[in-house]
Design an enzyme around this catalytic site. Structure first.
Site, PDB file in Angstrom:
ATOM      1  N   ILE A   1       5.185   4.003   2.063  1.00 48.71           N
ATOM      2  CA  ILE A   1       5.020   2.711   1.394  1.00 48.71           C
ATOM      3  C   ILE A   1       5.000   1.625   2.462  1.00 48.71           C
ATOM      4  O   ILE A   1       5.768   1.660   3.402  1.00 48.71           O
ATOM      5  CB  ILE A   1       6.139   2.482   0.347  1.00 48.71           C
ATOM      6  CG1 ILE A   1       5.933   1.195  -0.419  1.00 48.71           C
ATOM      7  CG2 ILE A   1       7.513   2.523   0.971  1.00 48.71           C
ATOM      8  CD1 ILE A   1       5.245   1.382  -1.735  1.00 48.71           C
ATOM      9  N   GLU A   2       4.079   0.665   2.307  1.00 50.78           N
ATOM     10  CA  GLU A   2       3.857  -0.368   3.334  1.00 50.78           C
ATOM     11  C   GLU A   2       3.822  -1.732   2.646  1.00 50.78           C
ATOM     12  O   GLU A   2       2.941  -1.981   1.819  1.00 50.78           O
ATOM     13  CB  GLU A   2       2.508  -0.139   4.024  1.00 50.78           C
ATOM     14  CG  GLU A   2       2.380   1.207   4.724  1.00 50.78           C
ATOM     15  CD  GLU A   2       2.500   1.098   6.239  1.00 50.78           C
ATOM     16  OE1 GLU A   2       2.597  -0.046   6.748  1.00 50.78           O
ATOM     17  OE2 GLU A   2       2.499   2.159   6.893  1.00 50.78           O
ATOM     18  N   SER A   3       4.737  -2.621   3.024  1.00 49.21           N
ATOM     19  CA  SER A   3       4.687  -3.989   2.479  1.00 49.21           C
ATOM     20  C   SER A   3       3.929  -4.899   3.442  1.00 49.21           C
ATOM     21  O   SER A   3       3.925  -4.699   4.653  1.00 49.21           O
ATOM     22  CB  SER A   3       6.101  -4.530   2.221  1.00 49.21           C
ATOM     23  OG  SER A   3       6.910  -4.407   3.376  1.00 49.21           O
TER      24      SER A   3
ATOM     25  N   PHE B   1       0.864  -1.182   0.000  1.00 52.45           N
ATOM     26  CA  PHE B   1       0.000   0.000   0.000  1.00 52.45           C
ATOM     27  C   PHE B   1       0.897   1.227   0.000  1.00 52.45           C
ATOM     28  O   PHE B   1       1.989   1.218   0.579  1.00 52.45           O
ATOM     29  CB  PHE B   1      -0.872   0.035   1.269  1.00 52.45           C
ATOM     30  CG  PHE B   1      -2.024  -0.931   1.251  1.00 52.45           C
ATOM     31  CD1 PHE B   1      -3.013  -0.836   0.279  1.00 52.45           C
ATOM     32  CD2 PHE B   1      -2.129  -1.921   2.215  1.00 52.45           C
ATOM     33  CE1 PHE B   1      -4.092  -1.724   0.278  1.00 52.45           C
ATOM     34  CE2 PHE B   1      -3.200  -2.803   2.211  1.00 52.45           C
ATOM     35  CZ  PHE B   1      -4.182  -2.710   1.243  1.00 52.45           C
TER      36      PHE B   1
END
Ligand SMILES: [Zn+2]
Length: 419
Positions: free
Chosen positions: A277-279, A200
């Site tokens: 940014i999110e993994s 996301f």
């Protein structure tokens, strides 16, 4: 940049197979602990220090500096990578949350790859852009594998108050370097089937963000980072928004508001193109469920794919971004419009959240000034003695810090309306 990274890693792999030859040793790009273990474990902090020292020694284009010291006496470091001093600067903030390690490992291998790259395209990139990296933004939290620092403070809620050593170190970098882009790497826990994409991302939602800077951040997300991740086989979406698994339509918002104390939003307030940014942490497949190293490699690889999108954006949009951030830094000297103390780009501010006719400045008592002067200085907010004018580059930040209507104000100073 995708091809650059692949080539560099091939060279690294070749060189690694030749470590027994002493003449090769100095030229051998160091590997991270994560790479050495095939993703079975995260790079340790001693391994990080050895890697940064080796890269600093081996590459003229890299320098490593200590920008702060944590309560438990660990260094907060800034790595600078560039062929020469460049106007264009991109800042990576890696793993502010100590229990979200994939961004940090992506940052460490990126530092190494860019330091050792010999191809013309990368050299040209680093002649025109200086990459700044804080590889471990929360060293004590990483050591303990906790979200917060050693006091349990969430560093990513401290970008206004600046009460932590980590938050203060990052603020000073932003003040001194004025990055065009601030890219903030995190991880998240999935809630299938509503909230479970591989990655996301989210731009600054704070309403004080300059329009052109806001547009550039959305472009970075939608036209570069997400397509680059998709090309590498990763699904993407908007951070904080649950969607209907059938239609893709938004259902509800669970995170990602406009509050100014979060780095993503403070980036916009300070005229940088920000992107969070999110993994996804959770295993994506049964194979990942059965093999933690595979799961970890997917987390890091998705971050690396997104970084390729960031570098492509930087190369393709360098002039446009510099113009946007440069003009945004000047508008505070002439702007007379409202300042927003609430709301977001998808949540209009209530009347009480808008300072329609802002004062020309704030008068602080001597005590108030003594209490906040270090924080004003770390932000780069100018004052004349105990008087803080709005007419300055960081105009909107002044009420956010000093007006009693702002939710996270440091002190309630007296507005000067006599202008
Ligand atoms: Zn996080």
């Amino acid at each position: 940049m995708t091809r650059i990274r692949t080539l560099t890693l091939t060279v690294a792999a070749l060189a690694a197979s030749l470590v027994a030859v002493p003449a090769q040793a100095a030229e051998t790009p160091p590997r991270t602990g994560f790479e050495e273990s095939g993703g079975a474990r995260w790079t340790s902090q001693p391994e990080e220090q050895r890697l940064l020292a080796a890269v600093d020694r081996a590459s003229d284009r890299v320098s490593v500096a200590r920008i702060g010291t944590t309560k438990q006496d660990r260094p907060v470091q800034l790595v600078r990578i560039g062929e020469r001093p460049a106007q264009n600067k991109v800042l990576l903030i890696c793993s502010q949350h100590g229990d979200e390690p994939s961004g940090r490992d992506a940052c460490l291998s990126t530092i190494r790859d860019l330091a050792y790259a010999k191809d013309r395209q990368t050299r040209r990139f680093l002649e025109r852009t200086t990459l700044l990296v804080v590889p471990t933004a929360n060293p004590d939290g990483r050591a303990a594998n906790t979200r917060g620092n050693s006091d349990g403070v969430d560093i990513n809620r401290d970008h206004l108050a600046l009460q932590t050593a980590e938050g203060r170190a990052m603020a000073a970098v932003i003040r001194d370097q004025r990055p065009d882009v601030i890219y903030d790497l995190h991880e998240y826990g999935a809630t299938p089937p509503y909230y479970d994409k591989d990655l996301f991302d989210l731009w600054p939602r704070n309403l004080n963000t300059d329009d052109a800077v806001h547009d550039a951040a959305q472009t970075l997300s939608e036209s570069y980072v997400r397509p680059a991740a998709a090309d590498a086989g990763h699904s993407t979406g908007t951070y904080g928004i649950w969607t209907d698994p059938e239609t893709g339509e938004p259902i509800k918002q669970v995170a990602g508001d406009g509050q100014e104390r979060i780095l993503r939003n403070m980036s916009g307030v300070k005229h940088s193109v920000g992107l969070l940014i999110e993994s996804r942490v959770d295993p994506l497949t049964e194979a990942e469920q059965a093999d933690e190293a595979l799961n970890n490699r997917r987390r890091v690889n998705s971050q690396l794919a997104a970084l390729d999108g960031l570098f492509d954006f930087t190369d393709a949009r360098r002039g446009q971004v510099e113009t946007a951030t440069g003009l945004a830094r000047l508008t505070g000297y002439t702007d007379t419009g409202p300042v927003y103390v609430g709301g977001a780009d998808n949540d209009p501010a209530e009347p009480a959240e808008v300072i329609q006719d802002p004062p020309c400045g704030y008068r602080l008592t001597d005590d108030q000034y003594a209490q906040v002067k270090d924080e004003l200085a770390l932000h780069g907010v100018r004052s004349h003695g105990t008087y803080v004018p709005l007419r300055q580059s960081l105009r909107a930040l002044v009420p956010l810090l000093l007006d009693e209507r702002a939710p996270y104000h440091l002190t309630a100073a007296e507005p000067d309306t006599g202008c």
